[in-house]
Design a protein around this motif. Structure first.
Motif, PDB file in Angstrom:
ATOM      1  N   PHE C 436       0.853  -1.174  -0.038  1.00  0.00           N
ATOM      2  CA  PHE C 436      -0.120  -0.084  -0.090  1.00  0.00           C
ATOM      3  C   PHE C 436       0.652   1.077   0.031  1.00  0.00           C
ATOM      4  N   GLN C 437       0.201   2.526  -0.422  1.00  0.00           N
ATOM      5  CA  GLN C 437       0.935   3.611  -0.461  1.00  0.00           C
ATOM      6  C   GLN C 437       1.074   4.293   0.934  1.00  0.00           C
ATOM      7  N   ASP C 438       0.054   4.490   1.868  1.00  0.00           N
ATOM      8  CA  ASP C 438       0.123   5.228   3.083  1.00  0.00           C
ATOM      9  C   ASP C 438       0.436   4.180   4.045  1.00  0.00           C
ATOM     10  N   TYR C 440       0.794   4.670   7.137  1.00  0.00           N
ATOM     11  CA  TYR C 440      -0.001   4.593   8.152  1.00  0.00           C
ATOM     12  C   TYR C 440      -1.201   4.128   8.350  1.00  0.00           C
ATOM     13  N   ALA C 441      -1.855   4.043   7.114  1.00  0.00           N
ATOM     14  CA  ALA C 441      -3.284   3.439   7.143  1.00  0.00           C
ATOM     15  C   ALA C 441      -3.206   1.825   6.882  1.00  0.00           C
ATOM     16  N   SER C 442      -2.124   1.348   6.394  1.00  0.00           N
ATOM     17  CA  SER C 442      -2.184  -0.029   5.919  1.00  0.00           C
ATOM     18  C   SER C 442      -1.892  -0.897   7.027  1.00  0.00           C
ATOM     19  N   LEU C 443      -1.414  -0.497   8.140  1.00  0.00           N
ATOM     20  CA  LEU C 443      -1.250  -1.620   9.361  1.00  0.00           C
ATOM     21  C   LEU C 443      -2.186  -1.039  10.495  1.00  0.00           C
ATOM     22  N   ASP C 444      -2.569  -2.148  11.049  1.00  0.00           N
ATOM     23  CA  ASP C 444      -3.757  -2.241  12.098  1.00  0.00           C
ATOM     24  C   ASP C 444      -3.065  -1.537  13.351  1.00  0.00           C
ATOM     25  N   PRO C 445      -3.463  -0.305  13.631  1.00  0.00           N
ATOM     26  CA  PRO C 445      -2.835   0.356  14.639  1.00  0.00           C
ATOM     27  C   PRO C 445      -2.945  -0.714  16.180  1.00  0.00           C
ATOM     28  N   ARG C 498       7.584   1.497   8.783  1.00  0.00           N
ATOM     29  CA  ARG C 498       6.263   1.094   8.573  1.00  0.00           C
ATOM     30  C   ARG C 498       6.323   0.467   7.251  1.00  0.00           C
TER      31      ARG C 498
END
Lengths: 315, 314, 666
Positions: C436-438, C440-445, C498
């Motif tokens: 994925f690009q982002d 921050y958004a592609s890994l479950d926090p 990340r």
């Protein structure tokens, strides 16, 4: 825009229908069903069976619902046996007084809460903000009848400057001619709403103050007052329109209690009396009506939103 | 009190702007050193108001549950020779209109108020979460239908429905819990549905499907854990509202019948004597309600701050 | 030369929850009338805080702790707020990064531009409106008069940025500050906006401070440059001098990390480590911990910014020769001959547009991908480039079966993916993965790295728990993360780290193909180099095939063996990477290449006016015939009538779809 309105209208229609379905189900949840509701708690089993047959209450539920719904549509909300009057005319008598109470208190709440919220946002995490937050929490946490009683104790008992009871009259003119009697009920209802609205306004302004366009306005040389009034206030008020629509049921609930405390002869008091005498047609009639008012209210709020926010208006 | 006005409290970060890379970076480096749980806890405890809230709730729990074993009173048999006594050494908060010791009654009544409030909040939160999660994840027609039902129930003032429901059957604590949660699941349902709708499109939820995983895994492993924050944050507000609702019902004459009692019943009974000057019948239960409700609101506010995703990233 | 603004020893602090950050610590520079100063550095180096200090628009908690900002005869650092307000908007104008958020959504653009005038000039509303129209015309907003009453959301990003520029210039300021003014825009629009700023500067005789992370932008549009690192200026000189002869190791490292300067058989130079924590910077030279030339002296004592025409702050400056060592060699990907691993035939993806009304009638379609065909051989890297909205990401989603095409087919390793039921796809998915690009958004926090990396193995039931554990450990080694990372959560890592975790997750199932959707576009150039090197190394080791989707032609040129160029849903040109980049055939490819700012002032200047004019049309009702014709200088009537077919232009397989190619077809 037209599409948006159409879709919202359709949604509202569905919600209104659902409201009537829920009320219809409530009616049938009653032990003895609608017959008991009409004939009152003392009716015999025989009378109930007779009544049921006569009114078609032994027919399939769907048929009954349809009949009930068409009656509703023509304005027949049922008949109150205990007061010997049609529900519609009873509500017609009381509604204007409740409207006086709710509209006055909501207007007052808005006039107070909006500046409060702005002050809180601007002085965030300073003394003024903490003070207002403290009182907002306290008023929010105070049961409205307790608040009403405290106000009575303070303003009618210790400093007897205001009457403890609302004006008693069936005429709206008489009530409006004694504004002093309205002050405490309106204040009670308003304090609660102020607590909620100012919190909402505070976070809305804080959020808008953090937006990039505010920085842009400052970079143009706009002072804080220009930034607040011309840029932030308008954008922060948009969600308040929605909140207003959503708050209608809460405001009516508040009015129910306030009217009971101050013995104000409005629709809430009618409902309360009906609850004590188990006069179900009145209770259900009012519930349907308030449900309808809420749906219309939130529809209007959404339309206001659309008018205020060009992103929706031109979508 | 209905729950809809609370949606704002949960949906928004009240801590304001942070578009600032420098600030993020410095704080991020610091964040490396501490585990998340510790950080969440410490952010929570840093909020002095939250500590006050926890303190108040803790005090009342002790007062209501440990209190009666220290301060023994008879809350079952009425004592007509000792009605409406003013506070004295024997009765620090006086006695009520049928001779119950007011302080002891405050303890017993508090048990009922807290239990009903907490149980109703838990039940409503559980049901609302389930409803919202299903609607949000299913989407489309199912979502629309489920949410219109929520809208319709929201359109009816909660008190009106409650009054109606409890006029059908004489209430006891169990019924109160059921009836209140029947009304208050709407707030959490809307919140969780909104959350599920956004989470569904997150890259990490999408990636489950791309790895060959099914919807069950997406919901259970990703959507549910990530919406738990919203639910937890909302719960204290639910408790606060439920306690207020119980009080309102008592005032409307639909409290639990004596000798059982809760703060709402005590307060609305006391109000009958407002002109007699029996202040000890009014202010202690009134203050107890206000304090506990404020406390739960403070806890909710602080929880939101410490759970907030934008704050967590710092 | 008359200095417009001169900053002396500026220190800015920001109070954090715990401690204080020092994003600007001792910055000095001067900007003269009619001159553009470029302030360049990676994110977090303090460049934005420096210019916000000049405007005195620091975020909450921020304040200037020391230093002077001399602007004509006043010191802005000491000016009270009222006086500052009289400076902002009239004498200093500012342009911000994101035009989508920097305009008030509820105010017409005419009012917003007029506001600047009304605030500072004694004029009537009508006069202010008149002025707004003039300025909007000046910044090239088409049909300015009609648009005075429209709201920002109706304008494209490029047009909005023009409006922001108009607001900043409405009172003809002496100094214009542009903070990453084109970072949120497409490269063809970036070129237009930067040229506009250049023209306006010449016309109005302003001084300009241009803040950017992009060395290419600096090369083409500035007279002098200041390079910032960790809150300090490490080197400053005229633009030509700096690019010809960088003295500070950090400047040099930035150049060497750029993929455009590196041959395909060399690795990129990746600066090791991370920038320091600005609330607790290291003693001595702040770059020393990451510097290849650092000695104990560097870590103990701080070098001063010294020098006359070309000051720099370093004890061990680079010599006149510039680069000291060549980048280490790296094997370019080797494509295998034979049948393609991935075969895309006549791919079409249309999104229906429904009316919002009651009946939800279908009123048209957005043609996101239109008749796209290509093949990717095993072991190669297929680069897919184009501007935002060209359909490249949609193609990416279709390739990994995240979405189903309207028509056309995708065949992977001999099996047709399109039309397969989800159940059958589950099995197939292990062979192709998406990055994925982002980051921050592609890994479950809420998941630890251990669970994140184990998830694909668990889903595909690959091995026992112990085996999965071992596999996860190996993956971490491969992407260069320490074992300790296993127990951490995603938010504890930097963006680059990340993205490494994202790459490890994509690798976990040992797929044959990885589709990477803009994997480095959210990263700083030095971190981008680390990820690109890593991707290359892993490709060699595991015989991976990549489809690399990016808007950045320089990155794609470096990493890809084959390039496909997309425009508005169409594949307009495809061929071997070097060929497409060096000798493009399609006018759009040419324009795209000319739009990319190169970190070389000489070449930038030679390019001059070249680029792509106009804006991307809507994919809802795309232009007839050739979709590029509305922006093409060569377009004739036939381009509107007939959609051009793909033709071959070289023996190596360069193809393009154009009626007026830049070179004759075979």
């Amino acid at each position: 825009m037209t599409r948006f309105i159409l879709r919202r209208l359709l949604q509202s229609l569905v919600v209104v229908l659902l409201v009537t379905v829920i009320v219809f189900i409530l009616l049938h949840l009653l032990p003895g069903g609608p017959a008991r509701a009409q004939l009152g708690p003392k009716a015999t089993a025989m009378a109930i069976a007779n009544f049921n047959h006569q009114q078609g209450y032994d027919r399939p539920l769907l048929v009954q619902y349809w009949r009930w719904l068409t009656e509703l549509a023509t304005g027949n909300l049922g008949f109150s046996v205990s007061l010997n009057q049609s529900v519609l005319s009873l509500i017609g008598e009381r509604l204007p007084k409740t409207l006086v109470l709710t509209v006055l208190s909501t207007l007052f709440a808005l006039v107070v809460a909006i500046p409060l919220g702005v002050v809180q946002a601007v002085r965030r995490n300073r003394a003024a903000d903490y003070m207002i937050t403290f009182w907002a929490f306290v008023f929010y946490a105070t049961p409205p009848f307790f608040l009403g009683v405290v106000l009575i104790v303070v303003f009618s008992v210790y400093l007897p400057i205001l009457p403890a009871e609302a004006p008693q009259s069936s005429s709206l003119r008489v009530i409006l001619s004694q504004p002093a009697g309205l002050i405490l009920p309106v204040l009670t209802l308003a304090l609660l709403t102020i607590a909620q609205f100012s919190r909402y306004m505070r976070s809305s302004v804080i959020e808008n103050l953090a937006e990039d366009y505010v920085r842009t306005a400052r970079s143009k040389g706009a002072g804080e007052s220009v930034v607040l009034v011309r840029h932030v206030l308008r954008n922060s008020l948009i969600p308040i329109a929605t909140l207003l629509g959503l708050s209608l049921p809460a405001i009516f609930s508040g009015a129910l209690i306030t009217e009971a405390v101050f013995n104000f002869p409005g629709m809430g008091q009618l409902f309360w009396t009906a609850a004590q005498t188990q006069d179900y047609p009145i209770m259900l009639g009012i519930t349907v009506l308030v449900g309808l008012a809420t749906v219309i209210g939130s529809l209007l709020a959404d339309l206001a939103y659309a008018v205020l926010d060009p992103r929706v208006r031109f979508a | 009190m209905s729950t809809e006005a609370h949606s704002e409290r949960v949906s928004r970060n009240m801590d304001g702007p942070d578009a600032d890379a420098e600030r993020n970076r410095a704080a991020n480096a610091e964040a490396h050193k501490r585990s998340r749980l510790v950080r969440t806890l410490s952010t929570f405890l840093e909020n002095r108001l939250a500590v006050v809230g926890v303190g108040i709730v803790g005090f009342f729990l002790l007062f209501c549950y440990v209190g009666p074993s220290v301060y023994h009173t008879d809350q079952i048999h009425i004592e007509l020779s000792e009605t409406t006594l003013a506070p004295s050494l024997a009765h620090p908060l006086g006695t009520n209109e049928v001779g119950y010791d007011q302080l002891g009654r405050l303890m017993v009544g508090g048990q009922s108020s807290l239990e009903v409030g907490i149980a109703a909040a838990l039940l409503a939160t559980a049901f609302g979460t389930l409803w919202g999660a299903v609607a949000g994840y299913a989407g489309g027609v199912i979502d629309a239908a489920m949410m219109r039902i929520v809208d319709a129930l929201l359109a009816m003032p909660a008190l009106f429905l409650l009054l109606f429901l409890s006029s059908i059957a004489r209430p006891n604590s169990g019924l109160l819990i059921l009836v209140i949660s029947l009304i208050s699941w709407l707030g959490p349902a809307r919140l969780v549905r909104g959350q599920a709708l956004t989470l569904r499109t997150r890259d990490y939820v999408r990636s489950v499907r791309l790895m060959g995983g099914g919807p069950m895994r997406a919901v259970l492993r990703h959507i549910a854990p990530n919406s738990i924050g919203t639910v937890v944050v909302n719960a204290p507000f639910q408790v606060a509202d439920a306690i207020l609702t119980v009080a309102a019902l008592s005032f409307l004459g639909l409290g639990v019948p004596p000798p059982a009692a809760n703060w709402g019943d005590m307060l609305s009974n006391g109000i009958n004597y407002v002109y007699d000057g029996y202040w000890w019948l009014i202010y202690p239960p009134g203050l107890a309600i206000v304090l506990v409700v404020v406390a739960f609101n403070l806890i909710g506010d602080a929880l939101r701050d410490s759970f907030d995703v934008r704050l967590r990233r710092r | 030369m008359t200095p417009v603004v001169s900053i002396e020893d500026l220190h800015t602090d920001i109070a954090l929850r715990r401690g204080v950050a020092h994003p600007v610590s001792g910055v000095s520079f001067t900007v003269n009338k009619g001159e553009t100063l470029g302030v360049v550095g990676e994110s977090g180096c303090g460049k934005t805080m420096t210019v916000l200090s000049i405007m005195r628009l620091l975020p909450p908690g921020g304040h200037i702790s020391r230093g002077h900002i001399r602007f004509s005869d006043t010191d802005l650092a000491a000016l009270e707020e009222d006086g500052m307000r009289a400076v902002r908007g009239t004498r200093v104008g500012m342009i911000f990064q994101d035009p989508m958020t920097s305009l008030n959504p509820c105010m017409t653009i005419g009012d917003q531009v007029a506001e600047t005038v009304l605030l500072h000039r004694k004029v009537t509303r009508a006069q202010a409106r008149q002025r707004a129209e003039e300025v909007l015309e000046l910044v090239g907003l088409p049909r300015a008069r009609e648009r005075l009453d429209s709201y920002p959301h109706l304008l494209s990003g490029g047009m909005r940025q023009r409006v922001v520029i108009a607001m900043a210039l409405a009172c003809e300021p002496e100094l214009l500050i542009a903070d990453e003014p084109t970072t949120a825009l497409d490269v063809t629009i970036q070129k237009q906006i930067l040229r506009l700023i250049d023209e306006l500067r010449a016309r109005l005789g302003m001084a300009v401070i241009l803040v950017t992370h992009d060395l290419g932008v600096v090369a083409g549009h500035t007279d002098r440059v200041a390079v910032m690192y960790a809150g300090k200026i490490v080197e400053t000189s005229s633009t030509r001098e700096l690019f010809a002869n960088p003295r500070h190791p950090y400047t040099e490292a930035l150049f060497r990390a750029l993929p455009e300067n590196v041959e395909r058989d060399r690795a990129l130079y990746a600066i090791p480590g991370l920038p320091p924590d600005l609330s607790n910077p290291p003693p001595g030279c702040r770059f020393a911990p990451r510097c290849g030339y650092a000695t104990p002296e560097c870590r103990a004592e701080e070098p001063k910014l010294t020098g006359d025409r070309h000051p720099f702050a370093c004890f061990h400056p680079l010599g006149k020769a510039g680069q000291t060592a060549a980048n280490p060699p790296a094997q370019p990907p080797r494509a295998q001959q034979g049948a393609p691993l991935l075969e895309v035939r006549n791919l079409v993806r249309e999104f229906p547009v429904n009316s919002n009304g009651v009946l939800r009638r279908r009123i048209g379609t957005v043609s996101a991908v239109s008749d796209v065909s290509f093949g990717v051989r095993a072991g190669e890297t297929f680069g897919l480039v184009g501007e935002s909205g060209c359909g490249k990401s949609t193609v990416g989603r279709l390739l990994v079966a995240d979405d189903a095409p309207t028509s056309g087919s995708i065949t992977f390793a001999g099996t047709q993916i399109t039309g397969q039921p989800q159940r059958a796809l589950r099995e197939l998915r292990r062979d192709f993965q998406l990055m994925f690009q982002d980051p921050y958004a592609s890994l479950d926090p809420r998941m630890r790295v251990r669970s994140i990396l184990r998830e694909p193995l668990a889903i595909q039931r690959r091995g026992s728990a112990a085996e999965q554990e071992r596999a996860v450990a190996t993956l971490l080694d491969e992407v260069g993360l320490p074992r300790a990372a296993l127990e951490k959560y995603p938010h504890e890592f930097s963006g680059g780290q990340r993205q490494r975790i994202g790459l490890a997750r994509a690798l976990a199932l040992r797929p044959k193909l990885i589709v990477a959707d803009e994997p480095v576009s959210a990263l700083d150039v030095s971190v981008q180099a680390q990820i690109l090197n890593l991707m290359r190394a892993l490709q060699r080791e595991y015989d991976l095939t990549y489809v690399f989707i990016s808007h950045d032609l320089s990155v794609v040129r470096y990493i890809a063996t084959t390039i496909g160029v997309m425009y508005l849903g169409k594949l307009v040109e495809i061929g071997p990477a070097e060929q497409v980049h060096a000798t493009p055939v399609h006018p759009y490819t040419r324009g795209l290449i000319d739009s990319i700012p190169l970190a070389d002032p000489e070449r930038e200047q030679r390019k001059g006016q070249a680029g792509v004019r106009g804006e991307l049309p809507s994919a809802f009702n795309p232009p007839s015939g050739c979709r590029f014709r509305t922006r093409c200088r060569l377009a004739t009537e036939i381009c509107a009538e007939e959609a051009p077919a793909m033709r071959r232009f070289s023996e190596q397989g360069q193809q393009a779809a154009c009626h007026h190619p830049l070179r004759a077809a075979l």
